[in-house]
Write an enzyme that holds these catalytic residues in place. Structure first.
Site, PDB file in Angstrom:
ATOM      1  N   LYS A  42     -21.142 -78.941 -60.674  1.00  0.00           N
ATOM      2  CA  LYS A  42     -20.300 -78.785 -59.484  1.00  0.00           C
ATOM      3  C   LYS A  42     -19.129 -79.758 -59.594  1.00  0.00           C
ATOM      4  CE  LYS A  42     -20.310 -79.013 -54.485  1.00  0.00           C
ATOM      5  NZ  LYS A  42     -21.131 -79.150 -53.283  1.00  0.00           N
ATOM      6  N   GLU A  60     -25.275 -82.100 -67.711  1.00  0.00           N
ATOM      7  CA  GLU A  60     -25.755 -81.959 -66.327  1.00  0.00           C
ATOM      8  C   GLU A  60     -26.858 -80.897 -66.243  1.00  0.00           C
ATOM      9  OE1 GLU A  60     -25.428 -83.413 -63.547  1.00  0.00           O
ATOM     10  OE2 GLU A  60     -23.607 -84.617 -63.587  1.00  0.00           O
ATOM     11  N   ARG A  84     -15.270 -76.755 -45.899  1.00  0.00           N
ATOM     12  CA  ARG A  84     -15.459 -78.024 -45.178  1.00  0.00           C
ATOM     13  C   ARG A  84     -15.022 -77.865 -43.726  1.00  0.00           C
ATOM     14  NH1 ARG A  84     -13.582 -82.190 -49.986  1.00  0.00           N
ATOM     15  NH2 ARG A  84     -15.256 -81.574 -51.407  1.00  0.00           N
ATOM     16  N   LYS A 135     -14.863 -86.897 -53.323  1.00  0.00           N
ATOM     17  CA  LYS A 135     -16.224 -86.816 -53.858  1.00  0.00           C
ATOM     18  C   LYS A 135     -16.261 -87.032 -55.373  1.00  0.00           C
ATOM     19  CE  LYS A 135     -17.905 -83.911 -50.037  1.00  0.00           C
ATOM     20  NZ  LYS A 135     -18.770 -82.786 -49.621  1.00  0.00           N
ATOM     21  N   LYS A 188     -19.867 -74.260 -60.043  1.00  0.00           N
ATOM     22  CA  LYS A 188     -18.996 -74.143 -58.875  1.00  0.00           C
ATOM     23  C   LYS A 188     -17.773 -75.010 -59.043  1.00  0.00           C
ATOM     24  CE  LYS A 188     -19.271 -74.730 -54.004  1.00  0.00           C
ATOM     25  NZ  LYS A 188     -19.663 -75.876 -53.258  1.00  0.00           N
TER      26      LYS A 188
HETATM   27  C1  PBG Z   1     -21.759 -79.088 -49.651  1.00  0.00           C
HETATM   28  C2  PBG Z   1     -21.184 -77.844 -50.208  1.00  0.00           C
HETATM   29  C3  PBG Z   1     -19.834 -77.547 -50.416  1.00  0.00           C
HETATM   30  C4  PBG Z   1     -19.794 -76.215 -50.804  1.00  0.00           C
HETATM   31  C5  PBG Z   1     -21.110 -75.743 -50.877  1.00  0.00           C
HETATM   32  N1  PBG Z   1     -21.950 -76.771 -50.517  1.00  0.00           N
HETATM   33  C6  PBG Z   1     -18.603 -78.359 -50.194  1.00  0.00           C
HETATM   34  C7  PBG Z   1     -18.476 -79.687 -50.807  1.00  0.00           C
HETATM   35  O1  PBG Z   1     -19.196 -80.047 -51.731  1.00  0.00           O
HETATM   36  O2  PBG Z   1     -17.627 -80.434 -50.323  1.00  0.00           O
HETATM   37  C8  PBG Z   1     -18.533 -75.415 -51.068  1.00  0.00           C
HETATM   38  C9  PBG Z   1     -18.596 -73.941 -50.785  1.00  0.00           C
HETATM   39  C10 PBG Z   1     -17.287 -73.249 -50.685  1.00  0.00           C
HETATM   40  O3  PBG Z   1     -16.189 -73.837 -50.833  1.00  0.00           O
HETATM   41  O4  PBG Z   1     -17.333 -72.043 -50.431  1.00  0.00           O
HETATM   42  N2  PBG Z   1     -22.188 -80.047 -50.537  1.00  0.00           N
END
Ligand code: PBG
Length: 359
Positions: A227, A266, A237, A250, A281
């Site tokens: 991720k 990972e 968010r 992050k 992702k």
């Molecule tokens: C939370 C999370 C996020 C997403 C899925 N779980 C956002 C982030 O990590 O800040 C993103 C999903 C999307 O943008 O559709 N940890």
């Protein structure tokens, strides 16, 4: 003695064909015009016959945002057509999803701001919004799979996925303990697949061990293994209310978009620690990562077409600049071609409906 070499040549050739790699030049026919690649493309029936990749409803996972209330539906900024749904409407959505053949949904709660704190405590409440949603959906639609994020961002006032020390830094090991508690609470509510999206080190192993020790040996883990610290998460968010108050970024836990070999590491550790499935992702800009991971491990590999990817496509379509139906199908097919076994997509219901109408 000659057959040995022939056998070897044949087996090498079979191996190449299986992997879809081109044959050596001497194995080809004379080339053009004996070979005209356009022949197979000349008619719809023929294109269908030679098609390598197919998209079905089985490939799609629908992310749903959940809010408190009754018959409540709140449009999400920057995601036209996507709304936060109260539990009763989320149940209806899950029923529809099952009806059109979607195998699973993923639930994301919008936690009331009054319930957010420094420690993300509401995540450990077995009666929290996401747990209530899981129970209601499991009862009404037991045949659909339910996936829940394991991460603290919908519950913390600072919007981070883990816990902060006094100096404002993420404390990995304390975060993992909190995530384990959250995971057990969600598994207890009946969640089928836990999806740690926090990117802390060691969380998959800790969650797996806790599940085994607490009577949840069958609960699956789909780790957000690779991720990235991406700008594509903005609309999400906003949808879960974690963006406005996010302190900093992050980047100390999510991956650097410049890295690819690191994604393999990972995934390797998540698999060793007990992940049943892994995810990449964001989606479309990271298909090279999907491909590498699928090639390297061959295990169930998923991708997330993020909120930002959804927003970009919908905005262009709403301006009349792109053909929504075609472009959406093309992106989802591209995930499959890259080796993804399935895709999280906010387009899942409209696509599943369209695919169903075709049969
Ligand atoms: C939370 C999370 C996020 C997403 C899925 N779980 C956002 C982030 O990590 O800040 C993103 C999903 C999307 O943008 O559709 N940890």
């Amino acid at each position: 003695m000659a057959p040995r070499t022939d056998e070897k040549a044949i087996s090498l050739r079979t191996e190449r064909v299986k992997r879809g790699t081109p044959a050596e030049p001497q194995e080809l026919s004379q080339g053009f015009p004996a070979t005209r690649l356009r022949r197979n493309r000349r008619a719809d029936w023929s294109r269908r016959l030679v098609r390598e990749t197919h998209l079905t409803a089985d490939d799609l996972i629908w992310p749903i945002f959940v809010i408190d209330g009754d018959r409540a539906r709140e449009e999400v900024n920057a995601m036209p057509g996507v709304a936060r749904l109260s539990i009763d409407l989320a149940v209806r959505g899950a029923e529809d999803a099952a009806e059109i053949g979607l195998p699973a949904i993923a639930l994301f709660p919008y936690t009331d701001p009054s319930l957010r704190d420094e420690a993300g405590s509401e995540a450990f409440n077995p009666g929290n919004l996401v747990c209530r949603a899981v129970r209601a959906i499991k009862q009404a639609v037991p045949q659909i799979g339910i996936i829940c994020d394991v991460a603290l961002d919908p519950y913390t006032i600072h919007g981070h996925d883990g816990l902060l020390d006094e100096d404002g830094r993420i404390n990995n090991d304390r975060s993992v303990e909190a995530l384990v508690t959250q995971a057990l609470v969600q598994a207890g509510a009946g969640c089928d697949v836990l999806a740690p999206s926090d990117m802390m080190d060691g969380r998959v192993g800790a969650i797996r061990a806790a599940l085994e020790a607490n009577g949840h040996a069958d609960t699956q883990i789909m780790s957000y293994a690779a991720k990235y610290a991406s700008a594509f998460y903005g609309p999400f968010r906003d949808a879960v209310g974690s963006g406005a108050q996010l302190h900093g970024d992050k980047k100390t836990y999510q991956m650097d978009p410049a890295n690819s070999a690191e994604a393999i590491r990972e995934v390797k550790f998540d698999v060793i620690e007990g992940a049943d499935m892994v995810m990449v992702k964001p989606g479309l800009p990271y298909l090279d990562i999907v491909w590498r991971i699928k090639e390297a491990f061959g295990l169930p590999t998923f991708a997330y077409q993020t909120s930002g990817e959804y927003a970009a496509l919908v905005a262009a379509a709403e301006n009349g600049w792109l053909d929504r139906e075609r472009v959406v199908l093309e992106t989802l097919l591209a995930f499959k071609r890259a080796g993804a076994d399935g895709v999280f997509s906010y387009f899942a219901p409209e696509v599943a409906r369209r695919l169903k109408d075709q049969f």
